[in-house]
Scaffold this active site. Structure first.
Site, short mmCIF file in Angstrom:
data_model
loop_
_atom_site.label_atom_id
_atom_site.label_comp_id
_atom_site.label_asym_id
_atom_site.label_seq_id
_atom_site.Cartn_x
_atom_site.Cartn_y
_atom_site.Cartn_z
N CYS A 34 83.36 42.94 97.98
CA CYS A 34 82.06 42.69 97.34
C CYS A 34 80.94 42.04 98.04
O CYS A 34 81.36 40.97 98.86
CB CYS A 34 82.58 41.81 96.08
SG CYS A 34 80.91 41.19 95.24
N VAL A 39 82.53 37.86 89.22
CA VAL A 39 82.81 37.12 90.47
C VAL A 39 81.39 37.39 91.39
O VAL A 39 80.68 38.39 91.19
CB VAL A 39 83.94 37.61 91.36
CG1 VAL A 39 85.06 37.39 90.48
CG2 VAL A 39 83.79 39.21 91.65
#
Length: 208
Positions: free
Chosen positions: A19, A59
Protein backbone atom coordinates in the site's frame (compact mmCIF):
# COMPACT_ATOMS: atom_id res chain seq x y z
CA UNK A 1 -8.42 -10.59 15.34
CA UNK A 2 -9.10 -8.54 18.45
CA UNK A 3 -7.18 -5.40 17.62
CA UNK A 4 -8.25 -3.22 20.52
CA UNK A 5 -7.82 -5.92 23.14
CA UNK A 6 -4.31 -6.65 21.90
CA UNK A 7 -3.07 -3.06 22.09
CA UNK A 8 0.27 -2.80 23.83
CA UNK A 9 2.26 0.03 25.35
CA UNK A 10 4.51 0.11 22.28
CA UNK A 11 3.32 2.02 19.22
CA UNK A 12 1.42 -0.08 16.69
CA UNK A 13 0.91 0.56 12.99
CA UNK A 14 -1.87 -1.28 11.22
CA UNK A 15 -0.60 -1.44 7.68
CA UNK A 16 -0.91 -3.42 4.44
CA UNK A 17 1.74 -5.44 2.62
CA UNK A 18 1.61 -3.39 -0.57
CA UNK A 19 0.00 0.00 0.00
CA UNK A 20 1.63 3.23 -1.12
CA UNK A 21 0.16 5.18 1.81
CA UNK A 22 1.18 2.61 4.43
CA UNK A 23 4.63 2.40 2.90
CA UNK A 24 4.99 6.15 3.37
CA UNK A 25 4.39 5.75 7.11
CA UNK A 26 6.81 2.84 7.38
CA UNK A 27 9.55 4.91 5.72
CA UNK A 28 9.15 7.66 8.34
CA UNK A 29 9.20 5.12 11.16
CA UNK A 30 12.44 3.65 9.78
CA UNK A 31 13.97 7.07 9.10
CA UNK A 32 13.43 8.05 12.72
CA UNK A 33 14.28 4.58 14.08
CA UNK A 34 10.99 4.42 16.00
CA UNK A 35 10.18 1.21 17.88
CA UNK A 36 6.86 0.01 16.51
CA UNK A 37 4.84 -3.15 16.02
CA UNK A 38 3.75 -3.31 12.38
CA UNK A 39 0.63 -5.40 11.84
CA UNK A 40 0.16 -6.05 8.14
CA UNK A 41 -3.44 -6.70 7.13
CA UNK A 42 -5.16 -7.47 3.87
CA UNK A 43 -6.93 -4.31 2.64
CA UNK A 44 -9.63 -6.53 1.11
CA UNK A 45 -10.28 -8.36 4.37
CA UNK A 46 -9.82 -5.93 7.25
CA UNK A 47 -11.04 -7.07 10.69
CA UNK A 48 -14.30 -5.43 11.71
CA UNK A 49 -12.97 -4.21 15.04
CA UNK A 50 -10.44 -1.98 13.27
CA UNK A 51 -13.39 0.41 13.15
CA UNK A 52 -13.06 0.75 16.95
CA UNK A 53 -9.80 2.55 16.23
CA UNK A 54 -10.61 4.11 12.88
CA UNK A 55 -14.22 4.90 11.90
CA UNK A 56 -13.27 4.50 8.23
CA UNK A 57 -11.99 0.96 8.93
CA UNK A 58 -8.90 1.43 6.78
CA UNK A 59 -5.13 1.39 6.87
CA UNK A 60 -2.84 3.00 7.75
CA UNK A 61 -3.98 3.37 11.35
CA UNK A 62 -1.48 4.26 14.07
CA UNK A 63 -2.00 3.55 17.76
CA UNK A 64 0.23 5.27 20.32
CA UNK A 65 -0.97 4.17 23.76
CA UNK A 66 -4.50 5.62 24.05
CA UNK A 67 -4.24 7.69 20.88
CA UNK A 68 -5.50 6.26 17.59
CA UNK A 69 -4.67 8.19 14.42
CA UNK A 70 -5.75 7.78 10.80
CA UNK A 71 -5.33 9.82 7.66
CA UNK A 72 -1.86 9.50 6.17
CA UNK A 73 -0.98 13.19 6.43
CA UNK A 74 -2.15 13.30 10.06
CA UNK A 75 0.01 10.32 10.99
CA UNK A 76 3.10 11.61 9.19
CA UNK A 77 3.02 15.02 10.83
CA UNK A 78 2.31 13.49 14.24
CA UNK A 79 5.35 11.24 13.96
CA UNK A 80 7.56 14.15 12.92
CA UNK A 81 6.41 16.24 15.88
CA UNK A 82 6.41 13.37 18.39
CA UNK A 83 9.90 12.25 17.34
CA UNK A 84 11.62 15.45 16.17
CA UNK A 85 15.00 13.95 15.31
CA UNK A 86 15.80 13.88 12.50
CA UNK A 87 13.30 16.60 11.52
CA UNK A 88 11.49 15.85 8.26
CA UNK A 89 9.52 19.10 8.01
CA UNK A 90 11.16 22.51 7.44
CA UNK A 91 11.31 24.91 10.36
CA UNK A 92 10.08 28.15 8.78
CA UNK A 93 6.38 28.63 7.91
CA UNK A 94 6.93 29.39 4.22
CA UNK A 95 8.97 26.23 3.62
CA UNK A 96 6.50 24.17 5.66
CA UNK A 97 3.65 25.48 3.51
CA UNK A 98 5.61 24.61 0.35
CA UNK A 99 6.17 21.08 1.69
CA UNK A 100 2.46 20.68 2.46
CA UNK A 101 1.53 21.90 -1.02
CA UNK A 102 3.95 19.39 -2.53
CA UNK A 103 2.40 16.62 -0.44
CA UNK A 104 -1.07 17.69 -1.52
CA UNK A 105 -0.07 17.46 -5.18
CA UNK A 106 1.67 14.11 -4.70
CA UNK A 107 -1.52 12.73 -3.15
CA UNK A 108 -3.89 14.28 -5.69
CA UNK A 109 -1.83 13.49 -8.79
CA UNK A 110 0.61 10.63 -8.19
CA UNK A 111 -1.22 8.60 -5.53
CA UNK A 112 -4.47 9.02 -7.43
CA UNK A 113 -2.63 7.99 -10.58
CA UNK A 114 -1.33 4.83 -8.93
CA UNK A 115 -4.84 4.06 -7.66
CA UNK A 116 -6.30 4.53 -11.14
CA UNK A 117 -3.69 2.23 -12.70
CA UNK A 118 -4.51 -0.47 -10.14
CA UNK A 119 -8.22 -0.18 -10.92
CA UNK A 120 -8.01 0.02 -14.72
CA UNK A 121 -7.80 -2.46 -17.60
CA UNK A 122 -7.40 -2.29 -21.37
CA UNK A 123 -7.47 1.17 -22.91
CA UNK A 124 -8.29 2.66 -19.52
CA UNK A 125 -5.06 1.26 -18.12
CA UNK A 126 -3.01 2.71 -20.98
CA UNK A 127 -4.65 6.10 -20.42
CA UNK A 128 -4.00 5.96 -16.66
CA UNK A 129 -0.33 5.16 -17.25
CA UNK A 130 -0.02 8.00 -19.75
CA UNK A 131 -1.59 10.48 -17.33
CA UNK A 132 0.74 9.53 -14.47
CA UNK A 133 3.81 9.56 -16.70
CA UNK A 134 2.94 13.02 -18.01
CA UNK A 135 2.38 14.29 -14.48
CA UNK A 136 5.84 13.05 -13.49
CA UNK A 137 7.38 14.65 -16.57
CA UNK A 138 5.78 17.97 -15.63
CA UNK A 139 7.84 17.90 -12.43
CA UNK A 140 11.17 17.21 -14.15
CA UNK A 141 12.52 20.70 -13.45
CA UNK A 142 11.86 20.29 -9.72
CA UNK A 143 13.76 17.00 -9.65
CA UNK A 144 16.64 18.87 -11.29
CA UNK A 145 16.88 21.55 -8.61
CA UNK A 146 18.14 19.75 -5.51
CA UNK A 147 19.25 16.28 -4.35
CA UNK A 148 15.84 15.70 -2.80
CA UNK A 149 12.42 17.10 -3.69
CA UNK A 150 12.60 20.85 -2.98
CA UNK A 151 15.26 20.15 -0.35
CA UNK A 152 18.93 19.42 0.23
CA UNK A 153 17.95 16.84 2.84
CA UNK A 154 15.52 13.91 2.86
CA UNK A 155 12.13 15.24 3.97
CA UNK A 156 8.55 14.27 4.63
CA UNK A 157 7.86 14.95 0.93
CA UNK A 158 10.44 12.38 -0.14
CA UNK A 159 8.82 9.82 2.17
CA UNK A 160 5.64 10.31 0.14
CA UNK A 161 7.30 10.18 -3.29
CA UNK A 162 9.66 7.25 -2.70
CA UNK A 163 6.87 4.59 -2.61
CA UNK A 164 5.65 5.86 -6.00
CA UNK A 165 9.14 5.67 -7.50
CA UNK A 166 9.52 2.08 -6.27
CA UNK A 167 6.21 1.03 -7.83
CA UNK A 168 6.54 2.71 -11.23
CA UNK A 169 8.11 -0.27 -13.05
CA UNK A 170 5.44 -2.68 -11.76
CA UNK A 171 2.79 -0.12 -12.76
CA UNK A 172 4.03 -0.24 -16.34
CA UNK A 173 6.07 2.98 -16.28
CA UNK A 174 9.75 1.99 -16.67
CA UNK A 175 12.15 4.34 -14.92
CA UNK A 176 14.49 4.03 -17.91
CA UNK A 177 11.92 5.91 -19.99
CA UNK A 178 11.88 8.90 -17.63
CA UNK A 179 14.36 11.82 -17.57
CA UNK A 180 17.75 11.18 -15.98
CA UNK A 181 16.99 13.52 -13.06
CA UNK A 182 13.96 11.42 -12.07
CA UNK A 183 15.94 8.19 -12.43
CA UNK A 184 18.73 9.59 -10.25
CA UNK A 185 16.25 10.77 -7.65
CA UNK A 186 14.52 7.37 -7.59
CA UNK A 187 17.85 5.60 -7.09
CA UNK A 188 18.82 8.03 -4.33
CA UNK A 189 15.66 7.68 -2.22
CA UNK A 190 15.13 3.97 -2.83
CA UNK A 191 18.70 3.07 -1.87
CA UNK A 192 18.46 4.74 1.53
CA UNK A 193 18.79 2.37 4.46
CA UNK A 194 15.50 3.56 5.93
CA UNK A 195 13.71 2.83 2.65
CA UNK A 196 15.15 -0.66 2.41
CA UNK A 197 14.17 -1.36 6.02
CA UNK A 198 10.62 -0.18 5.31
CA UNK A 199 9.97 -2.69 2.53
CA UNK A 200 7.67 -5.65 3.06
CA UNK A 201 8.32 -8.91 1.26
CA UNK A 202 5.48 -8.11 -1.15
CA UNK A 203 7.03 -4.74 -1.96
CA UNK A 204 10.46 -6.28 -2.56
CA UNK A 205 8.88 -8.67 -5.02
CA UNK A 206 7.69 -5.71 -7.10
CA UNK A 207 11.28 -5.29 -8.30
CA UNK A 208 12.16 -8.97 -8.70
Amino acid sequence: MALVANRRSVMTLFSAHNCVRCHRIRIILAEKDIAVDVVNLSPDDLPEDLSDLNPYNEVPTLVDRDLALYGTHVITEYLDERFPHPPLMPVDPVSRAAARLALYRVERDWYAGMDLIAQSTGSGLAKARKMLRESLLNATEIFDLKPFFLSDEFSIVDSAIAPVMWRLPSAGIPLEGLPKSIQTYADRVCSRESFQLSLTEAERELRE
